[in-house]
Design a protein around this motif. Structure first.
Motif, PDB file in Angstrom:
ATOM      1  N   THR A  81       0.829  -1.180   0.050  1.00  9.88           N
ATOM      2  CA  THR A  81       0.132   0.035   0.117  1.00  9.88           C
ATOM      3  C   THR A  81       0.808   1.192  -0.159  1.00  9.88           C
ATOM      4  OG1 THR A  81      -0.162   0.204   2.370  1.00  9.88           O
ATOM      5  CG2 THR A  81      -1.858  -1.113   1.404  1.00  9.88           C
ATOM      6  N   LEU A  82       0.332   2.411  -0.487  1.00 11.25           N
ATOM      7  CA  LEU A  82       1.089   3.616  -0.428  1.00 11.25           C
ATOM      8  C   LEU A  82       1.314   4.112   0.861  1.00 11.25           C
ATOM      9  CD1 LEU A  82       2.382   6.234  -2.058  1.00 11.25           C
ATOM     10  CD2 LEU A  82      -0.139   6.902  -2.053  1.00 11.25           C
ATOM     11  N   ARG A  83       0.404   3.971   1.723  1.00  4.64           N
ATOM     12  CA  ARG A  83       0.473   4.370   3.154  1.00  4.64           C
ATOM     13  C   ARG A  83       1.326   3.737   3.893  1.00  4.64           C
ATOM     14  NH1 ARG A  83      -1.185   2.919   8.230  1.00  4.64           N
ATOM     15  NH2 ARG A  83      -1.361   4.740   9.800  1.00  4.64           N
ATOM     16  N   GLY A  84       1.515   2.159   3.692  1.00  6.36           N
ATOM     17  CA  GLY A  84       2.407   1.348   4.412  1.00  6.36           C
ATOM     18  C   GLY A  84       3.870   1.639   3.901  1.00  6.36           C
ATOM     19  N   ASP A  85       3.963   2.007   2.699  1.00  7.70           N
ATOM     20  CA  ASP A  85       5.272   2.077   1.993  1.00  7.70           C
ATOM     21  C   ASP A  85       5.961   3.352   2.640  1.00  7.70           C
ATOM     22  OD1 ASP A  85       5.320  -0.378   0.668  1.00  7.70           O
ATOM     23  OD2 ASP A  85       4.965   0.651  -1.260  1.00  7.70           O
ATOM     24  N   LEU A  86       5.019   4.365   2.488  1.00  8.56           N
ATOM     25  CA  LEU A  86       5.586   6.067   2.863  1.00  8.56           C
ATOM     26  C   LEU A  86       5.929   5.669   4.303  1.00  8.56           C
ATOM     27  CD1 LEU A  86       3.123   8.335   1.207  1.00  8.56           C
ATOM     28  CD2 LEU A  86       5.678   8.179   0.933  1.00  8.56           C
ATOM     29  N   ILE A  87       5.157   4.938   5.166  1.00  7.26           N
ATOM     30  CA  ILE A  87       5.518   5.050   6.808  1.00  7.26           C
ATOM     31  C   ILE A  87       6.778   4.430   6.931  1.00  7.26           C
ATOM     32  CG2 ILE A  87       4.528   4.055   8.779  1.00  7.26           C
ATOM     33  CD1 ILE A  87       1.880   5.208   8.255  1.00  7.26           C
ATOM     34  N   ALA A 160       6.264  15.538  -2.566  1.00  6.18           N
ATOM     35  CA  ALA A 160       7.570  15.897  -1.905  1.00  6.18           C
ATOM     36  C   ALA A 160       7.267  16.031  -0.572  1.00  6.18           C
ATOM     37  CB  ALA A 160       8.363  16.951  -2.628  1.00  6.18           C
ATOM     38  N   LEU A 161       6.232  16.476  -0.015  1.00  4.42           N
ATOM     39  CA  LEU A 161       5.899  17.070   0.997  1.00  4.42           C
ATOM     40  C   LEU A 161       5.989  16.145   2.187  1.00  4.42           C
ATOM     41  CD1 LEU A 161       2.567  18.829   2.330  1.00  4.42           C
ATOM     42  CD2 LEU A 161       3.363  16.782   3.482  1.00  4.42           C
ATOM     43  N   PRO A 162       5.960  14.851   2.345  1.00  2.00           N
ATOM     44  CA  PRO A 162       6.133  14.013   3.226  1.00  2.00           C
ATOM     45  C   PRO A 162       7.650  13.835   3.778  1.00  2.00           C
ATOM     46  CG  PRO A 162       5.264  12.643   1.827  1.00  2.00           C
ATOM     47  CD  PRO A 162       5.049  13.961   1.407  1.00  2.00           C
ATOM     48  N   PHE A 163       8.428  13.769   2.615  1.00  2.00           N
ATOM     49  CA  PHE A 163       9.992  13.603   2.612  1.00  2.00           C
ATOM     50  C   PHE A 163      10.549  14.846   3.245  1.00  2.00           C
ATOM     51  CE2 PHE A 163       8.356  10.769  -0.244  1.00  2.00           C
ATOM     52  CZ  PHE A 163       9.220   9.611  -0.162  1.00  2.00           C
ATOM     53  N   GLU A 183       3.487   9.238  10.940  1.00  2.00           N
ATOM     54  CA  GLU A 183       1.937   8.843  10.706  1.00  2.00           C
ATOM     55  C   GLU A 183       1.289   9.949  10.789  1.00  2.00           C
ATOM     56  OE1 GLU A 183       0.448   5.995  13.390  1.00  2.00           O
ATOM     57  OE2 GLU A 183       2.013   4.356  12.958  1.00  2.00           O
ATOM     58  N   PHE A 184       1.544  10.930  11.360  1.00  2.00           N
ATOM     59  CA  PHE A 184       0.709  12.288  11.347  1.00  2.00           C
ATOM     60  C   PHE A 184       0.894  12.838  10.251  1.00  2.00           C
ATOM     61  CE2 PHE A 184       0.526  16.782  11.771  1.00  2.00           C
ATOM     62  CZ  PHE A 184      -0.919  16.910  12.185  1.00  2.00           C
ATOM     63  N   ILE A 185       2.098  12.851   9.737  1.00  2.00           N
ATOM     64  CA  ILE A 185       2.499  13.458   8.262  1.00  2.00           C
ATOM     65  C   ILE A 185       1.850  12.675   7.125  1.00  2.00           C
ATOM     66  CG2 ILE A 185       4.359  13.898   6.774  1.00  2.00           C
ATOM     67  CD1 ILE A 185       6.324  14.231   9.247  1.00  2.00           C
ATOM     68  N   VAL A 186       1.981  11.667   7.188  1.00  2.00           N
ATOM     69  CA  VAL A 186       1.153  10.731   6.201  1.00  2.00           C
ATOM     70  C   VAL A 186      -0.355  10.737   6.085  1.00  2.00           C
ATOM     71  CG1 VAL A 186       0.911   8.394   5.326  1.00  2.00           C
ATOM     72  CG2 VAL A 186       3.039   9.245   5.908  1.00  2.00           C
ATOM     73  N   ASP A 187      -0.875  10.453   7.450  1.00  2.00           N
ATOM     74  CA  ASP A 187      -2.378  10.325   7.600  1.00  2.00           C
ATOM     75  C   ASP A 187      -3.076  11.775   7.587  1.00  2.00           C
ATOM     76  OD1 ASP A 187      -2.224   7.638   7.651  1.00  2.00           O
ATOM     77  OD2 ASP A 187      -2.002   7.555   9.634  1.00  2.00           O
ATOM     78  N   ALA A 188      -2.488  12.607   8.279  1.00  2.00           N
ATOM     79  CA  ALA A 188      -3.368  13.949   8.502  1.00  2.00           C
ATOM     80  C   ALA A 188      -3.060  15.005   7.398  1.00  2.00           C
ATOM     81  CB  ALA A 188      -3.124  14.534   9.812  1.00  2.00           C
ATOM     82  N   LEU A 189      -1.746  15.044   6.669  1.00  2.00           N
ATOM     83  CA  LEU A 189      -1.302  15.842   5.901  1.00  2.00           C
ATOM     84  C   LEU A 189      -1.354  15.422   4.250  1.00  2.00           C
ATOM     85  CD1 LEU A 189       1.540  17.782   8.158  1.00  2.00           C
ATOM     86  CD2 LEU A 189      -0.992  18.207   7.893  1.00  2.00           C
TER      87      LEU A 189
END
Length: 209
Positions: A81-87, A160-163, A183-189
């Motif tokens: 998943t994108l979420r899982g990969d990013l986190i 680029a935002l989360p990085f 998780e806040f950066i990925v999930d809330a933003l």
């Protein structure tokens, strides 16, 4: 008894040892206090040996930064998943690159940019390297293949935002980013912004142009 004869180092072995000495010296005394002579002492060699490979302090420091980064890669996750990969990737960045990023950015801000003649963008590229961009593109490319994101409508700044936020936290706090913050950066933003662009929100789309 006499001391054992020190084995002579050559080629890649010597260069690797000298770049490690340069990195260790950078960590120990900072860019401003690092000299070709001090690196030579730490690397147990003559200063002429350094100058045969690197014409000045700036080139040596950049090479040491690039070598350290390349020798401490961040694993590319594949959670499905994108979420899982990013986190997973952002947490990996925080663990693996906290010390490196602080030293490298402090170096860039303490004179390397001015003395090397590089622009701020060029210094950033030297510090971060191409691997970070490649990992980001690979994760987003897989997410697009799964239908989780449409890279045609989500702006590069959002991608680029989360990085950028994790790197900001690394630099400001001088330590690995907490998993809850990731998780806040990925999930809330990040993910809500992606969803709004994916839904065709006219206001967001207009402002993003």
């Amino acid at each position: 008894m006499s001391d054992p004869v020190r084995r002579r180092r050559h080629g890649e072995e010597l260069e690797s040892a000298l770049l490690q000495a340069a990195w260790d010296e950078l960590v120990a005394v900072g860019y401003a206090n690092l000299t070709m002579e001090s690196v030579a002492v730490r690397g147990r060699t003559g200063v002429a040996v350094l100058y045969r490979r690197w014409p000045n302090k700036d080139v040596l420091v950049i090479a040491a930064i690039e070598r350290y980064r390349a020798s401490h890669p961040v694993e590319l996750p594949d959670t499905g998943t994108l979420r899982g990969d990013l986190i997973a990737l952002l947490n990996g960045m925080g663990r693996a690159q906290a010390g490196f990023f602080v030293i490298a950015m402090a170096t860039a801000l303490s004179g390397l940019r001015t003395e090397s003649g590089l622009s701020l963008a060029e210094v950033r590229e030297k510090v971060l390297g191409d691997a970070a961009t490649a990992r980001m593109n690979r994760i987003y490319g897989r997410a697009q293949e799964r239908g989780e994101i449409d890279l045609r409508v989500v702006p590069a700044g959002v991608l680029a935002l989360p990085f950028d936020m994790v790197r900001h936290d690394l630099f400001m706090n001088l330590k690995a980013v907490e998993p809850s913050r990731v998780e806040f950066i990925v999930d809330a933003l990040f993910l809500p912004l992606v969803a709004r662009y994916m839904s065709g929100d006219a206001v967001i789309r207009r402002r993003g142009r």
